[in-house]
Design a protein around this motif. Structure first.
Motif, PDB file in Angstrom:
ATOM      1  N   PRO A 194       0.832  -1.205   0.000  1.00  0.00           N
ATOM      2  CA  PRO A 194       0.000   0.000   0.000  1.00  0.00           C
ATOM      3  C   PRO A 194       0.867   1.256   0.000  1.00  0.00           C
ATOM      4  O   PRO A 194       1.982   1.256   0.512  1.00  0.00           O
ATOM      5  N   ARG A 195       0.325   2.295  -0.592  1.00  0.00           N
ATOM      6  CA  ARG A 195       1.049   3.573  -0.575  1.00  0.00           C
ATOM      7  C   ARG A 195       1.022   4.146   0.837  1.00  0.00           C
ATOM      8  O   ARG A 195       0.004   4.060   1.527  1.00  0.00           O
ATOM      9  N   ARG A 249       9.227  11.770  -7.290  1.00  0.00           N
ATOM     10  CA  ARG A 249       8.895  10.639  -6.414  1.00  0.00           C
ATOM     11  C   ARG A 249       7.577   9.997  -6.830  1.00  0.00           C
ATOM     12  O   ARG A 249       7.448   8.779  -6.842  1.00  0.00           O
ATOM     13  N   ARG A 250       6.586  10.808  -7.145  1.00  0.00           N
ATOM     14  CA  ARG A 250       5.292  10.283  -7.559  1.00  0.00           C
ATOM     15  C   ARG A 250       5.421   9.499  -8.867  1.00  0.00           C
ATOM     16  O   ARG A 250       4.885   8.397  -9.006  1.00  0.00           O
ATOM     17  N   THR A 293       7.108   6.195  -8.166  1.00  0.00           N
ATOM     18  CA  THR A 293       6.176   5.284  -7.503  1.00  0.00           C
ATOM     19  C   THR A 293       5.212   4.677  -8.512  1.00  0.00           C
ATOM     20  O   THR A 293       4.944   3.475  -8.487  1.00  0.00           O
ATOM     21  N   GLU A 294       4.699   5.471  -9.427  1.00  0.00           N
ATOM     22  CA  GLU A 294       3.770   4.972 -10.439  1.00  0.00           C
ATOM     23  C   GLU A 294       4.457   3.989 -11.386  1.00  0.00           C
ATOM     24  O   GLU A 294       3.854   3.004 -11.798  1.00  0.00           O
ATOM     25  N   GLU A 328       4.765   0.710  -9.449  1.00  0.00           N
ATOM     26  CA  GLU A 328       3.457   0.059  -9.367  1.00  0.00           C
ATOM     27  C   GLU A 328       3.101  -0.603 -10.695  1.00  0.00           C
ATOM     28  O   GLU A 328       2.553  -1.711 -10.717  1.00  0.00           O
TER      29      GLU A 328
END
Length: 103
Positions: free
Chosen positions: A33-34, A63-64, A67-68, A71
């Motif tokens: 989970p984030r 960072r975003r 993260t993507e 994922e």
């Protein structure tokens, strides 16, 4: 002598045809989970210089994006060879309804 070479060639060819086919299977990776990130109020950012504020925004965006990307890599392991989604509970192609937490 020719018969011996022919017999050896036939044996080698027959042995090469009986090797089992290797199929690599990707195991679905769990998607963590984030984390819940704390909100930063605008008033706390007013004292920053414009270049520092810009660097902070660019860092958060990087960072975003990272993260993507991670994922997407993890979610790609949740699909079989045909692109169908795989259920992480039963490790089979998802053809059944997804159960909810209530029941």
């Amino acid at each position: 002598m020719v018969k011996r070479i022919t017999a050896m060639a036939v044996c080698l060819l027959a042995a090469g045809c009986t090797t089992p086919r290797v199929e690599h299977v990707t195991t679905p990776l769990p998607l963590p989970p984030r984390p819940a990130l704390p909100a930063v109020p605008n008033e706390g950012l007013e004292c920053l210089a414009p270049d520092v504020y810009r660097a902070l925004v660019e860092r958060d965006r990087a960072r975003r994006d990272y993260t993507e990307q991670l994922e997407a890599i993890i979610e790609s392991t949740h699909k079989d060879r045909d692109g169908a989604r795989v259920c992480l509970d039963c490790q089979r192609v998802r053809k059944h309804r997804t159960r909810t937490r209530e029941g």
